[in-house]
Design a protein around this motif. Structure first.
Motif, PDB file in Angstrom:
ATOM      1  N   ASP A 155       0.837  -1.258  -0.076  1.00 54.08           N
ATOM      2  CA  ASP A 155      -0.087   0.175  -0.038  1.00 54.08           C
ATOM      3  C   ASP A 155       0.823   1.263   0.079  1.00 54.08           C
ATOM      4  OD1 ASP A 155       1.115  -0.418   2.370  1.00 54.08           O
ATOM      5  OD2 ASP A 155      -0.976  -0.168   3.410  1.00 54.08           O
ATOM      6  N   ASN A 156       2.246   1.294  -0.524  1.00 52.72           N
ATOM      7  CA  ASN A 156       2.905   2.367  -0.384  1.00 52.72           C
ATOM      8  C   ASN A 156       3.994   2.187  -1.654  1.00 52.72           C
ATOM      9  OD1 ASN A 156       4.443   4.630   0.307  1.00 52.72           O
ATOM     10  ND2 ASN A 156       3.776   4.502   2.210  1.00 52.72           N
ATOM     11  N   LEU A 157       4.609   3.078  -1.922  1.00 53.97           N
ATOM     12  CA  LEU A 157       5.950   2.883  -2.928  1.00 53.97           C
ATOM     13  C   LEU A 157       6.971   2.347  -2.478  1.00 53.97           C
ATOM     14  CD1 LEU A 157       5.433   6.662  -4.504  1.00 53.97           C
ATOM     15  CD2 LEU A 157       4.358   4.579  -5.117  1.00 53.97           C
ATOM     16  N   SER A 158       7.833   1.428  -3.080  1.00 55.20           N
ATOM     17  CA  SER A 158       8.933   0.824  -2.950  1.00 55.20           C
ATOM     18  C   SER A 158      10.264   1.340  -3.827  1.00 55.20           C
ATOM     19  CB  SER A 158       8.713  -0.640  -2.925  1.00 55.20           C
ATOM     20  OG  SER A 158       7.944  -1.263  -1.822  1.00 55.20           O
ATOM     21  N   GLU A 159      11.409   1.252  -3.352  1.00 52.73           N
ATOM     22  CA  GLU A 159      12.163   1.707  -4.157  1.00 52.73           C
ATOM     23  C   GLU A 159      13.235   0.761  -4.413  1.00 52.73           C
ATOM     24  OE1 GLU A 159      16.194   4.983  -4.059  1.00 52.73           O
ATOM     25  OE2 GLU A 159      14.182   5.268  -2.965  1.00 52.73           O
ATOM     26  N   ASP A 160      13.516   0.320  -5.783  1.00 51.66           N
ATOM     27  CA  ASP A 160      14.510  -0.839  -5.961  1.00 51.66           C
ATOM     28  C   ASP A 160      15.937  -0.227  -5.437  1.00 51.66           C
ATOM     29  OD1 ASP A 160      12.482  -1.703  -7.479  1.00 51.66           O
ATOM     30  OD2 ASP A 160      13.456  -2.109  -9.134  1.00 51.66           O
ATOM     31  N   ILE A 161      16.774  -1.123  -4.605  1.00 48.82           N
ATOM     32  CA  ILE A 161      17.904  -0.628  -4.128  1.00 48.82           C
ATOM     33  C   ILE A 161      19.066  -1.415  -4.565  1.00 48.82           C
ATOM     34  CG2 ILE A 161      17.911  -1.977  -1.883  1.00 48.82           C
ATOM     35  CD1 ILE A 161      18.394   1.886  -2.641  1.00 48.82           C
ATOM     36  N   CYS A 162      18.741  -2.955  -4.772  1.00 45.96           N
ATOM     37  CA  CYS A 162      19.937  -3.625  -5.410  1.00 45.96           C
ATOM     38  C   CYS A 162      19.252  -4.929  -5.813  1.00 45.96           C
ATOM     39  CB  CYS A 162      21.154  -3.653  -4.076  1.00 45.96           C
ATOM     40  SG  CYS A 162      20.740  -4.703  -2.892  1.00 45.96           S
ATOM     41  N   GLN A 163      20.370  -5.868  -6.290  1.00 44.70           N
ATOM     42  CA  GLN A 163      20.091  -7.162  -6.719  1.00 44.70           C
ATOM     43  C   GLN A 163      20.810  -8.212  -6.081  1.00 44.70           C
ATOM     44  OE1 GLN A 163      17.957  -8.602  -9.299  1.00 44.70           O
ATOM     45  NE2 GLN A 163      16.833  -6.554  -9.280  1.00 44.70           N
ATOM     46  N   VAL A 164      20.401  -9.017  -5.481  1.00 46.18           N
ATOM     47  CA  VAL A 164      21.018  -9.950  -4.328  1.00 46.18           C
ATOM     48  C   VAL A 164      20.800 -11.484  -5.163  1.00 46.18           C
ATOM     49  CG1 VAL A 164      21.092 -11.189  -2.373  1.00 46.18           C
ATOM     50  CG2 VAL A 164      20.601  -8.851  -2.228  1.00 46.18           C
ATOM     51  N   GLU A 165      22.082 -12.115  -5.513  1.00 49.06           N
ATOM     52  CA  GLU A 165      22.213 -13.421  -6.127  1.00 49.06           C
ATOM     53  C   GLU A 165      22.068 -14.420  -5.078  1.00 49.06           C
ATOM     54  OE1 GLU A 165      24.832 -15.673  -9.744  1.00 49.06           O
ATOM     55  OE2 GLU A 165      25.620 -13.782  -8.513  1.00 49.06           O
ATOM     56  N   PHE A 166      21.403 -15.382  -5.436  1.00 51.54           N
ATOM     57  CA  PHE A 166      21.212 -16.512  -4.495  1.00 51.54           C
ATOM     58  C   PHE A 166      21.971 -17.987  -5.351  1.00 51.54           C
ATOM     59  CE2 PHE A 166      18.355 -13.962  -2.432  1.00 51.54           C
ATOM     60  CZ  PHE A 166      18.331 -14.212  -1.261  1.00 51.54           C
ATOM     61  N   ILE A 167      22.575 -18.621  -4.522  1.00 54.78           N
ATOM     62  CA  ILE A 167      23.349 -19.874  -5.365  1.00 54.78           C
ATOM     63  C   ILE A 167      22.982 -21.065  -4.459  1.00 54.78           C
ATOM     64  CG2 ILE A 167      25.401 -19.176  -4.124  1.00 54.78           C
ATOM     65  CD1 ILE A 167      26.892 -20.291  -6.580  1.00 54.78           C
ATOM     66  N   ALA A 168      22.888 -22.188  -5.235  1.00 56.23           N
ATOM     67  CA  ALA A 168      22.735 -23.428  -4.325  1.00 56.23           C
ATOM     68  C   ALA A 168      23.916 -24.103  -4.118  1.00 56.23           C
ATOM     69  CB  ALA A 168      21.917 -24.282  -5.713  1.00 56.23           C
ATOM     70  N   VAL A 169      24.010 -24.576  -2.819  1.00 53.64           N
ATOM     71  CA  VAL A 169      25.306 -24.874  -2.438  1.00 53.64           C
ATOM     72  C   VAL A 169      25.207 -26.063  -1.522  1.00 53.64           C
ATOM     73  CG1 VAL A 169      26.600 -22.661  -2.617  1.00 53.64           C
ATOM     74  CG2 VAL A 169      25.453 -23.363  -0.690  1.00 53.64           C
ATOM     75  N   ALA A 170      26.379 -26.840  -1.288  1.00 51.01           N
ATOM     76  CA  ALA A 170      26.569 -27.814  -0.227  1.00 51.01           C
ATOM     77  C   ALA A 170      27.874 -27.834   0.176  1.00 51.01           C
ATOM     78  CB  ALA A 170      25.787 -29.041  -0.894  1.00 51.01           C
TER      79      ALA A 170
END
Length: 291
Positions: A155-170
């Motif tokens: 219900d409000n404005l949001s501002e893109d601030i960054c991209q976060v990369e996720f990686i599959a790991v073990a």
């Protein structure tokens, strides 16, 4: 010129939410007679019936329901105006509460905090570390001034601030990495997945692939990393959090035919710019510059 008052609308809202005049009196610490008088006066001024009695319950009429939706906005705006006035009176706020998702890049966050502290060395900063929808929930509850979240505000404005990369790991010695090979979906399903619990209490969300037959749920990224390093499961985790362990070889990226990496947009969220003090504005300015 408005003929009704903010206080009358507060009483109206209390009766609507509590289901009766006595119940409202107990919550807002007013006498039942004063609340009843205020609501009756409003009905006379507006020329509409706001409540009707059904058995022992006081129910909203159709007109009352329509007005209640608008009253919520009116009272929220009144509260914001009071907060703006308090900020103008006090000048610099004494503390800043920031709700930040654990996947948000810590190097950027710490640089921003260092810059803000250099400008305002006496400010008290509280970091509220959250998962998934938790940051926005704290913002909605008024427990945080600013939220750094992987979700927009509804219900409000949001501002893109960054991209976060996720990686599959073990872990290096995990069966999914012995021997190194491209994995099948069936192999993935038979191994334990480590997932991180949404820290919100009200409207939790599950995200990502959750197809494993076995699953352990934890509350922190750090806990997930430790379990992976002990070869107790696999997970998709923020690259910024696991990079040191990829570098030292204790964690290994999984070789998947697709979906081994994914990215998420993180958002800068706050409720009303006019209610933010100079410290909060400084934090936002440095954050925008660094990201």
């Amino acid at each position: 010129m408005a003929r009704s008052t903010i206080e009358q609308w507060r009483m109206f809202k209390a009766v609507a939410e509590q289901g009766g005049f006595q119940q409202a009196a107990d919550v807002i610490y007013k006498s039942q007679s004063s609340i009843h008088h205020a609501v009756h006066k409003m009905e006379e001024l507006l020329g509409v019936t706001l409540f009707q009695v059904e058995g022992r319950k006081t129910m909203l009429t159709a007109a009352g329901e329509q007005l209640l939706r608008r009253v919520n906005y009116l009272l929220a705006e009144a509260e914001r105006m009071e907060n703006v006035a308090l900020n103008l009176k006090s000048g610099v706020e004494s503390s800043l509460n920031i709700a930040v998702d654990e996947a948000f890049p810590r190097d950027k966050l710490f640089q921003v905090l260092a810059a803000v502290s250099a400008e305002y060395p006496l400010i008290r900063i509280e970091l509220l570390e959250t998962i998934l929808t938790g940051a926005n929930e704290l913002l909605r509850q008024g427990k945080a001034d600013i939220a750094l979240s992987p979700f927009t505000l509804p219900d409000n404005l949001s501002e893109d601030i960054c991209q976060v990369e996720f990686i599959a790991v073990a872990g290096r010695e995990h069966p999914l990495n012995l021997p190194p090979r491209e994995l099948t979906l069936e192999e993935l399903k038979t191994c334990r997945q480590i997932v991180i619990r949404d820290s919100a209490l009200e409207q939790k969300k599950d995200v990502g692939w959750l197809g494993s037959d076995q699953r352990w749920t934890v509350s922190h990224v750090g806990t997930s990393i430790e379990l992976l390093r002990k070869n107790l499961g696999f997970a998709w985790l923020p690259l910024n959090a696991v990079q040191p362990f990829l570098d030292d070889g204790t964690l290994i990226p999984l070789l998947l035919p697709r979906g081994a990496k994914r990215s998420a947009t993180f958002y800068l969220n706050f409720n009303d710019a006019d209610t933010l003090g100079p410290v909060a504005r400084s934090f936002i300015g440095h954050l925008r510059f660094l990201t």
